[in-house]
Design a protein around this motif. Structure first.
Motif, PDB file in Angstrom:
ATOM      1  N   ARG A  71      31.559 -26.407  14.232  1.00 30.67           N
ATOM      2  CA  ARG A  71      31.202 -27.825  14.267  1.00 30.67           C
ATOM      3  C   ARG A  71      32.240 -28.613  15.055  1.00 30.67           C
ATOM      4  NH1 ARG A  71      28.056 -31.244  15.313  1.00 30.67           N
ATOM      5  NH2 ARG A  71      26.621 -29.740  14.357  1.00 30.67           N
ATOM      6  N   ALA A  72      33.508 -28.305  14.836  1.00 25.85           N
ATOM      7  CA  ALA A  72      34.573 -29.003  15.551  1.00 25.85           C
ATOM      8  C   ALA A  72      34.471 -28.756  17.052  1.00 25.85           C
ATOM      9  CB  ALA A  72      35.943 -28.570  15.031  1.00 25.85           C
ATOM     10  N   GLU A  73      34.140 -27.513  17.438  1.00 24.87           N
ATOM     11  CA  GLU A  73      33.972 -27.192  18.862  1.00 24.87           C
ATOM     12  C   GLU A  73      32.808 -27.979  19.460  1.00 24.87           C
ATOM     13  OE1 GLU A  73      33.521 -23.015  19.251  1.00 24.87           O
ATOM     14  OE2 GLU A  73      35.547 -22.526  18.546  1.00 24.87           O
ATOM     15  N   ALA A  74      31.733 -28.137  18.680  1.00 23.63           N
ATOM     16  CA  ALA A  74      30.587 -28.900  19.176  1.00 23.63           C
ATOM     17  C   ALA A  74      30.941 -30.364  19.362  1.00 23.63           C
ATOM     18  CB  ALA A  74      29.412 -28.762  18.201  1.00 23.63           C
ATOM     19  N   VAL A  75      31.740 -30.911  18.454  1.00 23.76           N
ATOM     20  CA  VAL A  75      32.158 -32.311  18.589  1.00 23.76           C
ATOM     21  C   VAL A  75      33.032 -32.490  19.827  1.00 23.76           C
ATOM     22  CG1 VAL A  75      33.477 -34.183  17.520  1.00 23.76           C
ATOM     23  CG2 VAL A  75      31.984 -32.760  16.119  1.00 23.76           C
ATOM     24  N   VAL A  76      33.931 -31.561  20.049  1.00 23.79           N
ATOM     25  CA  VAL A  76      34.778 -31.619  21.250  1.00 23.79           C
ATOM     26  C   VAL A  76      33.906 -31.619  22.509  1.00 23.79           C
ATOM     27  CG1 VAL A  76      36.415 -30.301  22.642  1.00 23.79           C
ATOM     28  CG2 VAL A  76      36.847 -30.638  20.199  1.00 23.79           C
ATOM     29  N   ALA A  77      32.869 -30.780  22.525  1.00 24.63           N
ATOM     30  CA  ALA A  77      31.965 -30.731  23.675  1.00 24.63           C
ATOM     31  C   ALA A  77      31.228 -32.060  23.846  1.00 24.63           C
ATOM     32  CB  ALA A  77      30.958 -29.595  23.503  1.00 24.63           C
ATOM     33  N   GLN A  78      30.821 -32.675  22.745  1.00 22.88           N
ATOM     34  CA  GLN A  78      30.150 -33.972  22.817  1.00 22.88           C
ATOM     35  C   GLN A  78      31.084 -35.039  23.378  1.00 22.88           C
ATOM     36  OE1 GLN A  78      28.563 -34.264  18.665  1.00 22.88           O
ATOM     37  NE2 GLN A  78      26.724 -34.989  19.701  1.00 22.88           N
ATOM     38  N   ALA A  80      33.588 -34.610  25.356  1.00 21.28           N
ATOM     39  CA  ALA A  80      33.759 -34.367  26.792  1.00 21.28           C
ATOM     40  C   ALA A  80      32.555 -34.891  27.567  1.00 21.28           C
ATOM     41  CB  ALA A  80      33.960 -32.883  27.046  1.00 21.28           C
ATOM     42  N   ALA A  81      31.356 -34.678  27.021  1.00 16.39           N
ATOM     43  CA  ALA A  81      30.142 -35.149  27.686  1.00 16.39           C
ATOM     44  C   ALA A  81      30.084 -36.676  27.731  1.00 16.39           C
ATOM     45  CB  ALA A  81      28.914 -34.599  26.976  1.00 16.39           C
ATOM     46  N   LEU A  82      30.698 -37.325  26.747  1.00 17.55           N
ATOM     47  CA  LEU A  82      30.726 -38.795  26.724  1.00 17.55           C
ATOM     48  C   LEU A  82      31.604 -39.358  27.839  1.00 17.55           C
ATOM     49  CD1 LEU A  82      30.981 -39.765  22.936  1.00 17.55           C
ATOM     50  CD2 LEU A  82      29.132 -40.307  24.518  1.00 17.55           C
ATOM     51  N   GLY A  83      32.544 -38.541  28.317  1.00 19.51           N
ATOM     52  CA  GLY A  83      33.399 -38.996  29.403  1.00 19.51           C
ATOM     53  C   GLY A  83      34.810 -39.358  29.009  1.00 19.51           C
ATOM     54  N   VAL A  84      35.267 -38.886  27.833  1.00 16.34           N
ATOM     55  CA  VAL A  84      36.667 -39.133  27.485  1.00 16.34           C
ATOM     56  C   VAL A  84      37.559 -38.411  28.493  1.00 16.34           C
ATOM     57  CG1 VAL A  84      36.129 -39.407  25.036  1.00 16.34           C
ATOM     58  CG2 VAL A  84      36.820 -37.169  25.904  1.00 16.34           C
ATOM     59  N   ASP A  85      38.769 -38.891  28.654  1.00 13.28           N
ATOM     60  CA  ASP A  85      39.677 -38.297  29.630  1.00 13.28           C
ATOM     61  C   ASP A  85      40.222 -36.948  29.177  1.00 13.28           C
ATOM     62  OD1 ASP A  85      39.996 -40.554  31.698  1.00 13.28           O
ATOM     63  OD2 ASP A  85      40.343 -41.581  29.791  1.00 13.28           O
ATOM     64  N   GLU A  86      40.311 -36.770  27.871  1.00 12.53           N
ATOM     65  CA  GLU A  86      40.845 -35.510  27.351  1.00 12.53           C
ATOM     66  C   GLU A  86      40.341 -35.339  25.930  1.00 12.53           C
ATOM     67  OE1 GLU A  86      45.165 -33.162  27.496  1.00 12.53           O
ATOM     68  OE2 GLU A  86      44.926 -35.203  28.286  1.00 12.53           O
ATOM     69  N   THR A  87      40.196 -34.090  25.515  1.00 14.43           N
ATOM     70  CA  THR A  87      39.743 -33.811  24.161  1.00 14.43           C
ATOM     71  C   THR A  87      40.762 -32.946  23.437  1.00 14.43           C
ATOM     72  OG1 THR A  87      38.531 -31.820  24.839  1.00 14.43           O
ATOM     73  CG2 THR A  87      37.297 -33.904  24.814  1.00 14.43           C
ATOM     74  N   VAL A  88      40.731 -33.037  22.115  1.00 15.87           N
ATOM     75  CA  VAL A  88      41.596 -32.192  21.304  1.00 15.87           C
ATOM     76  C   VAL A  88      40.905 -31.938  19.971  1.00 15.87           C
ATOM     77  CG1 VAL A  88      42.861 -34.200  20.419  1.00 15.87           C
ATOM     78  CG2 VAL A  88      43.885 -31.937  20.266  1.00 15.87           C
ATOM     79  N   GLY A  89      40.954 -30.683  19.547  1.00 19.47           N
ATOM     80  CA  GLY A  89      40.474 -30.311  18.224  1.00 19.47           C
ATOM     81  C   GLY A  89      41.639 -29.720  17.452  1.00 19.47           C
ATOM     82  N   ALA A  90      41.795 -30.129  16.202  1.00 22.67           N
ATOM     83  CA  ALA A  90      42.937 -29.664  15.413  1.00 22.67           C
ATOM     84  C   ALA A  90      42.476 -29.291  14.015  1.00 22.67           C
ATOM     85  CB  ALA A  90      44.014 -30.744  15.345  1.00 22.67           C
ATOM     86  N   ARG A  91      43.183 -28.364  13.417  1.00 21.78           N
ATOM     87  CA  ARG A  91      42.874 -27.905  12.062  1.00 21.78           C
ATOM     88  C   ARG A  91      43.871 -28.532  11.091  1.00 21.78           C
ATOM     89  NH1 ARG A  91      40.202 -23.141  10.238  1.00 21.78           N
ATOM     90  NH2 ARG A  91      39.893 -23.359   7.977  1.00 21.78           N
ATOM     91  N   ALA A  92      43.358 -29.106  10.015  1.00 24.39           N
ATOM     92  CA  ALA A  92      44.219 -29.705   9.001  1.00 24.39           C
ATOM     93  C   ALA A  92      44.383 -28.752   7.829  1.00 24.39           C
ATOM     94  CB  ALA A  92      43.618 -31.029   8.517  1.00 24.39           C
ATOM     95  N   ARG A  93      45.540 -28.799   7.229  1.00 24.99           N
ATOM     96  CA  ARG A  93      45.793 -28.017   6.016  1.00 24.99           C
ATOM     97  C   ARG A  93      45.701 -28.971   4.835  1.00 24.99           C
ATOM     98  NH1 ARG A  93      51.068 -24.405   6.358  1.00 24.99           N
ATOM     99  NH2 ARG A  93      50.125 -23.702   4.384  1.00 24.99           N
ATOM    100  N   VAL A  94      44.637 -28.826   4.059  1.00 25.99           N
ATOM    101  CA  VAL A  94      44.408 -29.733   2.934  1.00 25.99           C
ATOM    102  C   VAL A  94      45.148 -29.194   1.721  1.00 25.99           C
ATOM    103  CG1 VAL A  94      42.662 -30.874   1.520  1.00 25.99           C
ATOM    104  CG2 VAL A  94      42.164 -30.309   3.908  1.00 25.99           C
TER     105      VAL A  94
END
Length: 328
Positions: A71-78, A80-94
């Motif tokens: 899901r996080a990878e899909a959001v990153v792809a979205q 990027a498609a929106l036109g942000v200059d850079e994307t980042v996906g990170a994992r949180a430790r809850v």
């Protein structure tokens, strides 16, 4: 072609919320893939074109649901498609002992967002909370008897974080995404009635709207706007009062100086002092503060008051001390 009203509502909310930024500003947009944060990301990209802001789209994977990584990878792809200059996906430790699941996830998310902000040297981080979120916060604070701070709701900005959509309805963000052809994701937790906030959103607020008439959500959000300046002013007074009481006092806070403060300021001073010395702000409730206040106003030899965060308040030799608790 005229702009759809819902798209316009989101953009017109983002525009004044970022009007003070310099042309070379760097923005991080926190995005879960839901309608609120996707609409925010889209509007931020659009509004960034003229001033030339650098927009980073960020998503945080809490790892609490099966398939969250995909899901996080899909959001990153979205993003990027929106036109942000850079994307980042990170994992949180809850991992936050003593906190509930929602509070623990929130604490982990903000910790990761702060790391992202520092990594990109960003000026602001945008959060997608809407008017509906604000109304829920106020209603929950009211039903829990949490006092003026809770009724003042979520702040429009704090530190480097901003919430430009607090005047925008969730209906508008959903519609804006539909109009713009953005595929949104609905967190299953948002339909889980075991969460109090979900029951408020799905059952309580609709019932209030049905029984009292439309406009309850707007009225609750408006209540927050009316109360927040008063709470912020009192908090400012309390910070100065704490500095004055602590100045030159050595160890602890002098009881006489604390008792000389008006009660609304004194209780705020006690809360600030406790948090500064290690109490868990998210778990420090009204009853804790009032118990500490009783060490001043109803002193009859109490030993101490235990506080969340392995801290205790102790009155000793004419001063109030906050010190580590020996209780495991």
């Amino acid at each position: 072609m005229s702009l759809h009203p819902s798209v316009a509502a989101v953009r017109h909310a983002v525009r004044p919320g970022l009007a003070d930024l310099d042309p070379d500003a760097r923005l991080v947009v926190a995005c879960s893939g839901g309608a609120d944060s996707l609409a925010l990301a889209s509007a931020a990209v659009f509004e960034s074109r003229e001033p030339g802001w650098y927009v980073v789209g960020a998503t945080v994977d809490h790892g609490l649901q099966e398939g969250s990584g995909a899901r996080a990878e899909a959001v990153v792809a979205q993003l990027a498609a929106l036109g942000v200059d850079e994307t980042v996906g990170a994992r949180a430790r809850v991992e936050a002992p003593g906190l509930g699941p929602e509070a623990a996830a929130r604490a982990a998310r903000y910790a990761v967002l702060e790391q992202i902000r520092e990594s990109f040297d960003a000026d602001v981080v945008l959060l997608g909370h809407t008017r509906d979120d604000q109304a829920e916060t106020v209603l929950l604070g009211l039903t829990r008897g949490s006092g003026g701070r809770a009724l003042a709701g979520m702040r429009r900005s704090f530190d480097a974080y901003r919430r430009p959509l607090l005047d925008v309805s969730h209906t508008d963000t959903v519609t804006a995404c539909q109009v713009e052809g953005l595929r949104t994701w609905e967190d299953p937790h948002n339909d889980d009635p075991s969460f109090t906030r979900v029951r408020v959103r799905r059952r309580v607020l609709p019932l209030l709207e049905d029984q009292l008439g439309p406009g309850v959500t707007e009225a609750l959000a408006r209540t927050a706007d009316q109360l927040r300046p008063d709470m912020e002013l009192l908090d400012d007074y309390a910070e100065q009062a704490l500095a004055d009481v602590a100045a030159g006092s050595g160890e602890g806070l002098p009881v006489d100086a604390l008792l000389a403060l008006p009660a609304p300021i004194r209780t705020r001073v006690l809360r600030l002092a406790a948090v500064a010395d290690g109490a868990s702000a998210g778990e420090l409730f009204h009853q804790h503060v009032m118990a500490v206040d009783a060490l001043l106003t109803d002193w009859h030899g109490q030993k101490w008051v235990d506080l969340p965060g392995h801290l205790r308040a102790v009155r000793r030799e004419g001063a109030l001390h906050f010190e580590p608790s020996t209780t495991p």
